[in-house]
Design an enzyme around this catalytic site. Structure first.
Site, mmCIF file in Angstrom:
data_model
loop_
_atom_site.group_PDB
_atom_site.id
_atom_site.type_symbol
_atom_site.label_atom_id
_atom_site.label_comp_id
_atom_site.label_asym_id
_atom_site.label_seq_id
_atom_site.Cartn_x
_atom_site.Cartn_y
_atom_site.Cartn_z
ATOM 1 N N LYS A 16 22.619 2.058 -42.143
ATOM 2 C CA LYS A 16 23.233 2.531 -43.397
ATOM 3 C C LYS A 16 24.766 2.420 -43.317
ATOM 4 O O LYS A 16 25.395 1.873 -44.207
ATOM 5 C CB LYS A 16 22.822 3.988 -43.685
ATOM 6 C CG LYS A 16 21.316 4.182 -43.785
ATOM 7 C CD LYS A 16 20.938 5.601 -44.125
ATOM 8 C CE LYS A 16 21.287 6.631 -43.067
ATOM 9 N NZ LYS A 16 20.548 6.477 -41.793
ATOM 10 N N ARG A 90 18.757 14.223 -48.316
ATOM 11 C CA ARG A 90 17.941 14.091 -47.123
ATOM 12 C C ARG A 90 16.644 14.875 -47.237
ATOM 13 O O ARG A 90 15.840 14.882 -46.321
ATOM 14 C CB ARG A 90 18.732 14.608 -45.937
ATOM 15 C CG ARG A 90 18.932 13.604 -44.844
ATOM 16 C CD ARG A 90 19.780 14.256 -43.804
ATOM 17 N NE ARG A 90 19.838 13.496 -42.606
ATOM 18 C CZ ARG A 90 20.767 12.587 -42.335
ATOM 19 N NH1 ARG A 90 21.707 12.303 -43.200
ATOM 20 N NH2 ARG A 90 20.752 11.973 -41.185
ATOM 21 N N ARG A 129 24.536 2.446 -29.498
ATOM 22 C CA ARG A 129 25.609 2.535 -30.506
ATOM 23 C C ARG A 129 26.877 3.162 -29.931
ATOM 24 O O ARG A 129 26.823 4.105 -29.166
ATOM 25 C CB ARG A 129 25.140 3.363 -31.697
ATOM 26 C CG ARG A 129 26.295 3.629 -32.681
ATOM 27 C CD ARG A 129 25.831 4.182 -33.971
ATOM 28 N NE ARG A 129 25.145 5.455 -33.821
ATOM 29 C CZ ARG A 129 24.627 6.124 -34.845
ATOM 30 N NH1 ARG A 129 24.694 5.610 -36.055
ATOM 31 N NH2 ARG A 129 24.018 7.268 -34.657
ATOM 32 N N ARG A 161 27.789 8.916 -29.872
ATOM 33 C CA ARG A 161 27.579 10.152 -30.631
ATOM 34 C C ARG A 161 26.730 11.129 -29.834
ATOM 35 O O ARG A 161 25.806 10.724 -29.147
ATOM 36 C CB ARG A 161 26.916 9.826 -31.977
ATOM 37 C CG ARG A 161 27.902 9.883 -33.115
ATOM 38 C CD ARG A 161 27.363 9.340 -34.390
ATOM 39 N NE ARG A 161 26.128 9.970 -34.873
ATOM 40 C CZ ARG A 161 25.545 9.649 -36.013
ATOM 41 N NH1 ARG A 161 26.078 8.717 -36.787
ATOM 42 N NH2 ARG A 161 24.431 10.238 -36.399
ATOM 43 N N ARG A 172 15.436 13.570 -34.486
ATOM 44 C CA ARG A 172 15.982 13.093 -35.770
ATOM 45 C C ARG A 172 14.963 12.231 -36.500
ATOM 46 O O ARG A 172 14.846 12.293 -37.725
ATOM 47 C CB ARG A 172 17.278 12.318 -35.533
ATOM 48 C CG ARG A 172 18.450 13.229 -35.128
ATOM 49 C CD ARG A 172 19.587 12.457 -34.493
ATOM 50 N NE ARG A 172 20.179 11.476 -35.361
ATOM 51 C CZ ARG A 172 20.838 10.390 -34.928
ATOM 52 N NH1 ARG A 172 20.963 10.154 -33.633
ATOM 53 N NH2 ARG A 172 21.365 9.555 -35.794
HETATM 54 P P1 AP5 Z 1 24.292 2.451 -38.086
HETATM 55 O O1 AP5 Z 1 24.832 1.571 -39.167
HETATM 56 O O2 AP5 Z 1 25.231 3.371 -37.394
HETATM 57 O O3 AP5 Z 1 22.989 3.242 -38.581
HETATM 58 P P2 AP5 Z 1 22.844 4.459 -39.589
HETATM 59 O O4 AP5 Z 1 21.687 4.158 -40.461
HETATM 60 O O5 AP5 Z 1 24.142 4.761 -40.236
HETATM 61 O O6 AP5 Z 1 22.413 5.606 -38.565
HETATM 62 P P3 AP5 Z 1 22.919 7.095 -38.387
HETATM 63 O O7 AP5 Z 1 22.523 7.529 -36.988
HETATM 64 O O8 AP5 Z 1 24.354 7.232 -38.745
HETATM 65 O O9 AP5 Z 1 22.019 7.823 -39.417
HETATM 66 P P4 AP5 Z 1 21.720 9.313 -39.519
HETATM 67 O O10 AP5 Z 1 21.185 9.406 -40.877
HETATM 68 O O11 AP5 Z 1 20.864 9.838 -38.444
HETATM 69 O O12 AP5 Z 1 23.133 10.028 -39.236
HETATM 70 P P5 AP5 Z 1 24.166 10.769 -40.163
HETATM 71 O O13 AP5 Z 1 25.503 10.512 -39.626
HETATM 72 O O14 AP5 Z 1 23.898 10.543 -41.595
HETATM 73 O O15 AP5 Z 1 23.608 1.464 -37.003
HETATM 74 C C1 AP5 Z 1 23.025 1.959 -35.815
HETATM 75 C C2 AP5 Z 1 23.194 0.945 -34.670
HETATM 76 O O16 AP5 Z 1 22.429 -0.212 -34.961
HETATM 77 C C3 AP5 Z 1 24.638 0.451 -34.474
HETATM 78 O O17 AP5 Z 1 24.862 0.291 -33.103
HETATM 79 C C4 AP5 Z 1 24.678 -0.902 -35.202
HETATM 80 O O18 AP5 Z 1 25.615 -1.785 -34.655
HETATM 81 C C5 AP5 Z 1 23.243 -1.381 -35.038
HETATM 82 N N1 AP5 Z 1 22.735 -2.151 -36.181
HETATM 83 C C6 AP5 Z 1 22.940 -1.890 -37.510
HETATM 84 N N2 AP5 Z 1 22.285 -2.775 -38.278
HETATM 85 C C7 AP5 Z 1 21.633 -3.617 -37.421
HETATM 86 C C8 AP5 Z 1 20.774 -4.744 -37.603
HETATM 87 N N3 AP5 Z 1 20.439 -5.196 -38.843
HETATM 88 N N4 AP5 Z 1 20.277 -5.359 -36.508
HETATM 89 C C9 AP5 Z 1 20.615 -4.923 -35.254
HETATM 90 N N5 AP5 Z 1 21.425 -3.866 -35.005
HETATM 91 C C10 AP5 Z 1 21.923 -3.221 -36.079
HETATM 92 O O19 AP5 Z 1 23.779 12.322 -39.900
HETATM 93 C C11 AP5 Z 1 24.018 12.933 -38.653
HETATM 94 C C12 AP5 Z 1 23.630 14.397 -38.705
HETATM 95 O O20 AP5 Z 1 24.435 15.086 -39.684
HETATM 96 C C13 AP5 Z 1 22.193 14.696 -39.132
HETATM 97 O O21 AP5 Z 1 21.287 14.599 -38.054
HETATM 98 C C14 AP5 Z 1 22.328 16.139 -39.667
HETATM 99 O O22 AP5 Z 1 22.400 17.065 -38.616
HETATM 100 C C15 AP5 Z 1 23.691 16.090 -40.354
HETATM 101 N N6 AP5 Z 1 23.558 15.723 -41.780
HETATM 102 C C16 AP5 Z 1 24.047 14.591 -42.379
HETATM 103 N N7 AP5 Z 1 23.718 14.554 -43.680
HETATM 104 C C17 AP5 Z 1 22.997 15.688 -43.918
HETATM 105 C C18 AP5 Z 1 22.355 16.214 -45.064
HETATM 106 N N8 AP5 Z 1 22.364 15.559 -46.244
HETATM 107 N N9 AP5 Z 1 21.702 17.401 -44.954
HETATM 108 C C19 AP5 Z 1 21.668 18.063 -43.783
HETATM 109 N N10 AP5 Z 1 22.242 17.617 -42.655
HETATM 110 C C20 AP5 Z 1 22.907 16.432 -42.713
HETATM 111 MG MG MG Z 2 25.523 6.361 -40.175
#
Ligand code: AP5
Ligand code: MG
Length: 222
Positions: A16, A90, A129, A161, A172
């Site tokens: 994402k 979410r 990552r 992270r 997660r």
């Molecule tokens: P990346 O682009 O970083 O993936 P992502 O989908 O952004 O993954 P996240 O871990 O950021 O998602 P998340 O939803 O768990 O975390 P968030 O920060 O929102 O890519 C990942 C890796 O893959 C990278 O190394 C990249 O290079 C590689 N890659 C990408 N595309 C690729 C491809 N096509 N092929 C190969 N490799 C690839 O949330 C974190 C925490 O915050 C949550 O757990 C929760 O505690 C809190 N939080 C956030 N939002 C909320 C909410 N709405 N409500 C409650 N708690 C929340």
């Molecule tokens: Mg992300």
């Protein structure tokens, strides 16, 4: 031209953040990521900051009251002409709050971009990552920076992270399947869902999403 009010949906590690970096430039949209907002919040020297940190490190979801307030304020401040949401909503309660907030302002979601990736691949991606504090994302094997440990864009140190530890990743993923995945059906039934195969390389995924969004935009103009 109508507003692009977009949601990026998909499991942890689906790409994402990676896709958002391209899409926000393609379409000139403000990028509103609740994960980044909560990573800022956790740094606060307060009971709330410590509580957010504890929840994030365990792989759970931060309380709606905290996340929704920050997100709706961000839409009000930056999202007048459209927005790209990452990590929100979410769960159903957050989707309800978002719908209501937009409806009160005579607005609505334009499309939901779902990036689909198998669980095993997600574990590999998150384990390798690295990212800087501004959210630029790399992978030690598949997308390394030019200089190890340093962000190509801003020269900041790259870090792992805290929630990318294997047992937290599993939690997660469980939370995603239980709480977030049901939103796929909700947005599909609402005619908003666009599915993308996130198992392909990042450039291919980007090309597909950009093409679909451009087509949707053109159709709106006819
Ligand atoms: P990346 O682009 O970083 O993936 P992502 O989908 O952004 O993954 P996240 O871990 O950021 O998602 P998340 O939803 O768990 O975390 P968030 O920060 O929102 O890519 C990942 C890796 O893959 C990278 O190394 C990249 O290079 C590689 N890659 C990408 N595309 C690729 C491809 N096509 N092929 C190969 N490799 C690839 O949330 C974190 C925490 O915050 C949550 O757990 C929760 O505690 C809190 N939080 C956030 N939002 C909320 C909410 N709405 N409500 C409650 N708690 C929340
Ligand atoms: Mg992300």
């Amino acid at each position: 031209m109508s507003e692009l009010n977009l949601i990026l949906l998909g499991p942890p590690g689906a790409g994402k953040g990676t896709q958002a970096a391209n899409l926000r430039e393609d379409f000139g949209l403000p990028y509103l990521a609740t994960g980044d907002m909560m990573r800022t919040k956790r740094k606060e020297d307060s009971d709330l900051g410590r509580k957010v940190a504890e929840i994030m490190d365990s792989g759970g979801l931060v309380d709606d009251e905290v996340v929704c307030k920050v997100l709706i304020e961000a839409i009000e401040e930056h999202g007048d002409d459209g927005f790209l949401l990452d990590g929100f909503p979410r769960k159903a309660s957050q989707a309800d709050i978002l719908d209501r907030a937009l409806e009160q302002r005579g607005r609505a979601i334009t499309a939901v971009i779902l990036i689909e990736v198998d669980d095993e691949e997600l574990v590999q991606r998150l384990a390798g990552r690295r990212q800087c504090e501004k959210g630029h994302v790399y992978h030690v094997d598949t997308n390394p920076p030019e200089q190890e440990g340093v962000c190509d864009v801003d020269g900041l140190p790259l870090e792992r992270r805290r929630d990318d530890e294997p047992e937290v990743i599993r939690k997660r993923l469980d939370v995603y399947h239980a709480e977030t995945e049901p939103l796929v059906e909700r947005y599909d039934e609402a005619g908003l869902l666009q599915r993308f195969d996130g198992m392909q390389d990042p450039e291919t995924v980007h090309r597909h999403i950009r093409k679909t969004l451009s087509t949707l935009r053109l159709e709106e103009r006819l």
